[in-house]
Design a protein around this motif. Structure first.
Motif, PDB file in Angstrom:
ATOM      1  N   GLN A 278       0.816  -1.212   0.000  1.00  0.00           N
ATOM      2  CA  GLN A 278       0.000   0.000   0.000  1.00  0.00           C
ATOM      3  C   GLN A 278       0.854   1.269   0.000  1.00  0.00           C
ATOM      4  OE1 GLN A 278      -1.075   1.297   3.726  1.00  0.00           O
ATOM      5  NE2 GLN A 278      -1.524   3.226   2.692  1.00  0.00           N
ATOM      6  N   ASN A 279       2.071   1.171   0.517  1.00  0.00           N
ATOM      7  CA  ASN A 279       2.956   2.341   0.579  1.00  0.00           C
ATOM      8  C   ASN A 279       3.989   2.395  -0.547  1.00  0.00           C
ATOM      9  OD1 ASN A 279       2.574   4.144   3.095  1.00  0.00           O
ATOM     10  ND2 ASN A 279       2.298   2.076   3.901  1.00  0.00           N
ATOM     11  N   SER A 280       3.853   1.502  -1.528  1.00  0.00           N
ATOM     12  CA  SER A 280       4.776   1.492  -2.662  1.00  0.00           C
ATOM     13  C   SER A 280       4.161   2.207  -3.860  1.00  0.00           C
ATOM     14  CB  SER A 280       5.142   0.048  -3.027  1.00  0.00           C
ATOM     15  OG  SER A 280       5.798  -0.598  -1.948  1.00  0.00           O
ATOM     16  N   ASP A 281       4.962   2.376  -4.907  1.00  0.00           N
ATOM     17  CA  ASP A 281       4.513   3.139  -6.076  1.00  0.00           C
ATOM     18  C   ASP A 281       4.198   2.272  -7.291  1.00  0.00           C
ATOM     19  OD1 ASP A 281       4.857   6.067  -5.240  1.00  0.00           O
ATOM     20  OD2 ASP A 281       6.779   5.196  -4.674  1.00  0.00           O
ATOM     21  N   GLU A 333      17.095  -2.344 -19.985  1.00  0.00           N
ATOM     22  CA  GLU A 333      16.819  -0.972 -20.429  1.00  0.00           C
ATOM     23  C   GLU A 333      15.307  -0.717 -20.489  1.00  0.00           C
ATOM     24  OE1 GLU A 333      17.501   1.566 -24.512  1.00  0.00           O
ATOM     25  OE2 GLU A 333      19.211   0.387 -23.768  1.00  0.00           O
ATOM     26  N   ALA A 334      14.550  -1.689 -21.003  1.00  0.00           N
ATOM     27  CA  ALA A 334      13.092  -1.526 -21.108  1.00  0.00           C
ATOM     28  C   ALA A 334      12.453  -1.468 -19.728  1.00  0.00           C
ATOM     29  CB  ALA A 334      12.504  -2.675 -21.925  1.00  0.00           C
ATOM     30  N   LEU A 335      12.921  -2.309 -18.807  1.00  0.00           N
ATOM     31  CA  LEU A 335      12.357  -2.310 -17.454  1.00  0.00           C
ATOM     32  C   LEU A 335      12.654  -0.984 -16.764  1.00  0.00           C
ATOM     33  CD1 LEU A 335      10.950  -3.604 -15.097  1.00  0.00           C
ATOM     34  CD2 LEU A 335      13.073  -4.775 -14.497  1.00  0.00           C
ATOM     35  N   ALA A 336      13.896  -0.516 -16.869  1.00  0.00           N
ATOM     36  CA  ALA A 336      14.262   0.761 -16.253  1.00  0.00           C
ATOM     37  C   ALA A 336      13.427   1.900 -16.841  1.00  0.00           C
ATOM     38  CB  ALA A 336      15.751   1.034 -16.453  1.00  0.00           C
ATOM     39  N   SER A 337      13.188   1.841 -18.141  1.00  0.00           N
ATOM     40  CA  SER A 337      12.404   2.876 -18.809  1.00  0.00           C
ATOM     41  C   SER A 337      10.969   2.908 -18.288  1.00  0.00           C
ATOM     42  CB  SER A 337      12.409   2.624 -20.323  1.00  0.00           C
ATOM     43  OG  SER A 337      11.579   3.550 -20.989  1.00  0.00           O
ATOM     44  N   MET A 338      10.393   1.728 -18.061  1.00  0.00           N
ATOM     45  CA  MET A 338       9.022   1.667 -17.550  1.00  0.00           C
ATOM     46  C   MET A 338       8.942   2.179 -16.115  1.00  0.00           C
ATOM     47  SD  MET A 338       6.794   0.871 -19.687  1.00  0.00           S
ATOM     48  CE  MET A 338       6.718   0.271 -21.379  1.00  0.00           C
ATOM     49  N   GLU A 343       7.653   6.909 -12.409  1.00  0.00           N
ATOM     50  CA  GLU A 343       8.278   7.849 -11.471  1.00  0.00           C
ATOM     51  C   GLU A 343       8.044   9.290 -11.916  1.00  0.00           C
ATOM     52  OE1 GLU A 343      11.181  10.539  -9.820  1.00  0.00           O
ATOM     53  OE2 GLU A 343      11.325   9.813 -11.905  1.00  0.00           O
ATOM     54  N   GLN A 344       7.922   9.479 -13.227  1.00  0.00           N
ATOM     55  CA  GLN A 344       7.777  10.831 -13.769  1.00  0.00           C
ATOM     56  C   GLN A 344       6.333  11.271 -13.974  1.00  0.00           C
ATOM     57  OE1 GLN A 344      10.101  10.465 -17.370  1.00  0.00           O
ATOM     58  NE2 GLN A 344      12.000  10.085 -16.244  1.00  0.00           N
ATOM     59  N   ASP A 345       5.375  10.324 -13.886  1.00  0.00           N
ATOM     60  CA  ASP A 345       3.980  10.647 -14.202  1.00  0.00           C
ATOM     61  C   ASP A 345       3.044  10.151 -13.096  1.00  0.00           C
ATOM     62  OD1 ASP A 345       1.464  11.038 -15.278  1.00  0.00           O
ATOM     63  OD2 ASP A 345       1.958  10.233 -17.256  1.00  0.00           O
ATOM     64  N   VAL A 350      -2.364   6.905 -10.901  1.00  0.00           N
ATOM     65  CA  VAL A 350      -3.749   7.065 -10.446  1.00  0.00           C
ATOM     66  C   VAL A 350      -4.708   6.339 -11.384  1.00  0.00           C
ATOM     67  CG1 VAL A 350      -5.615   8.720 -10.066  1.00  0.00           C
ATOM     68  CG2 VAL A 350      -3.295   9.246  -9.276  1.00  0.00           C
ATOM     69  N   ASN A 351      -4.512   6.508 -12.695  1.00  0.00           N
ATOM     70  CA  ASN A 351      -5.390   5.877 -13.687  1.00  0.00           C
ATOM     71  C   ASN A 351      -5.325   4.350 -13.599  1.00  0.00           C
ATOM     72  OD1 ASN A 351      -5.937   8.460 -14.571  1.00  0.00           O
ATOM     73  ND2 ASN A 351      -4.555   8.375 -16.315  1.00  0.00           N
ATOM     74  N   PHE A 352      -4.118   3.820 -13.493  1.00  0.00           N
ATOM     75  CA  PHE A 352      -3.934   2.377 -13.426  1.00  0.00           C
ATOM     76  C   PHE A 352      -4.482   1.822 -12.114  1.00  0.00           C
ATOM     77  CE2 PHE A 352      -0.458   1.191 -16.662  1.00  0.00           C
ATOM     78  CZ  PHE A 352      -0.884   2.166 -17.553  1.00  0.00           C
TER      79      PHE A 352
END
Length: 377
Positions: A278-281, A333-338, A343-345, A350-352
């Protein structure tokens, strides 16, 4: 109405297969069934106890050394040593049917008992019991294991796969002529008291990914750690679980100079697990292969968006761009990008989140148990 469940795992012993079977048992109880559950004994666990209404019978096996993982001797010995207890229960109780979990090691036991007492048997297969690409001794790679699994699949009255991926692997690798049903894992939301990050020793300014599972090769935690190296310093990973790969993973984090950003939490209580969720992102599943992924249902309950590898049953319910994203295993690279994308949005999370909270209701335990009963006619 009474059901006999056979499974070498039952919490706290074992992994997701034991948890999934327990939730299924709870669903049968809600539908009016009494449930007797024969499983593996270990150390101070009681030979018999009532656990949330389930009559749990534990039998001693050979060579079990840890709660989290089974040894080869313990798995081989389980169906033979559990046979006597299962027969004893069948002689004093009238069962509507048997529900056997895992093609191996439990599968043969279900067939023996169903034949001896003329009972219908539903075999539930989970993935690793028929196909595990991370292990040299995966059943599909060893002729003797393959022969046993094929015999179990062919001789079980009904077979249930928890995902389309598991069904496909069963048909592909074992060349059986069998109607395999696809029924997802049952899930009942866990009630827990919500607390803030400070109460867990977490920093309110850090972006936390979270991953839960046994620290074994198949779970691909090294993939996650390497990805965290390619994210900003404010991105940390919480890892819940224990297992034989822990030392290797700790050393990898040291080599990459990110030990302070990888938090190995070990085993935690069920309530604590959900408080961390619950406290994770964002939830990250980095497995080489996953039969289904009960941890994803847990993440969905608290509204976490999900980033997952794309090999396994999770592809049945991870909707790209709606409740999560899929990446190829090993593509750091793909995992880090996701991870960076979330982290940036903040709005994306919230939508997910709202979508996942609704989607997890489809796995309600009584609903899933009714699908099992529908197989019997």
């Amino acid at each position: 109405m009474r059901v006999l469940m056979l499974n070498y795992e039952f919490p706290p012993l074992g992994g997701g297969g034991g948890v999934a079977a327990k939730k299924l048992a709870e669903g049968f109880i809600k539908l009016g069934y009494q449930v007797d559950y024969v499983t593996t004994g270990f150390n101070d666990l009681k030979n018999y106890e009532d656990v949330d209404g389930i009559n749990v019978y534990r039998v001693s096996v050979i060579g079990r050394k840890e709660l989290s993982t089974a040894t080869i001797p313990s798995m081989i010995s389980f169906p033979f040593l559990a046979y006597t207890k299962a027969c004893e229960l069948c002689k004093i109780n009238q069962y509507s049917f048997i529900n056997t979990h895992f093609a191996i090691p439990t599968g043969p036991l279900g067939i023996w008992i169903s034949r001896k007492f003329n009972l219908q048997n539903i075999l539930s297969i989970y993935g690793g019991d028929i196909y595990d690409p991370s292990k040299s001794y995966s059943p599909h790679k060893k002729w003797y294991l393959k022969k046993v699994v094929k015999w179990v699949l062919s001789n079980s009255r009904y077979v249930v796969a928890e995902s389309s991926n598991i069904k496909d692997n069963a048909l592909k690798h074992y060349n059986i002529e069998k109607d395999i049903n696809i029924i997802p894992l049952a899930y009942e939301p866990v009630i827990f008291g919500k607390i803030n990050r400070e109460s867990l020793g977490l920093d309110r300014n850090i972006f936390y990914t979270i991953s839960i599972g046994r620290l074994v090769k198949r779970k691909g935690f090294e993939f996650l750690i390497k990805a965290i190296k390619n994210t900003p310093d404010n991105v940390h990973a919480l890892v819940i679980g224990e297992g034989p790969e822990k030392d290797n993973l700790v050393n990898l984090a040291k080599e990459l100079n990110i030990s302070d950003r990888i938090h190995f939490l070990g085993f935690v209580s069920e309530i604590e697990k959900f408080q961390y969720l619950q406290n994770s992102d964002v939830y990250v599943l980095s497995s080489v292969h996953e039969g289904f992924g009960i941890v994803l249902q847990e993440a969905m309950q608290v509204g976490l968006p999900i980033i997952s590898t794309d090999n396994g049953g999770q592809v049945d319910f991870i909707k790209e761009g709606k409740n999560g994203y899929l990446v190829r295993f090993g593509d750091v690279e793909a995992l880090a990008s996701m991870i960076n994308k979330f982290e940036q949005d903040d709005q994306l999370k919230v939508n997910f989140s709202e979508y996942n909270k609704e989607e997890v209701k489809k796995f309600e335990d009584k609903r899933i148990c009714k699908e099992y009963l529908g197989i019997l006619g």
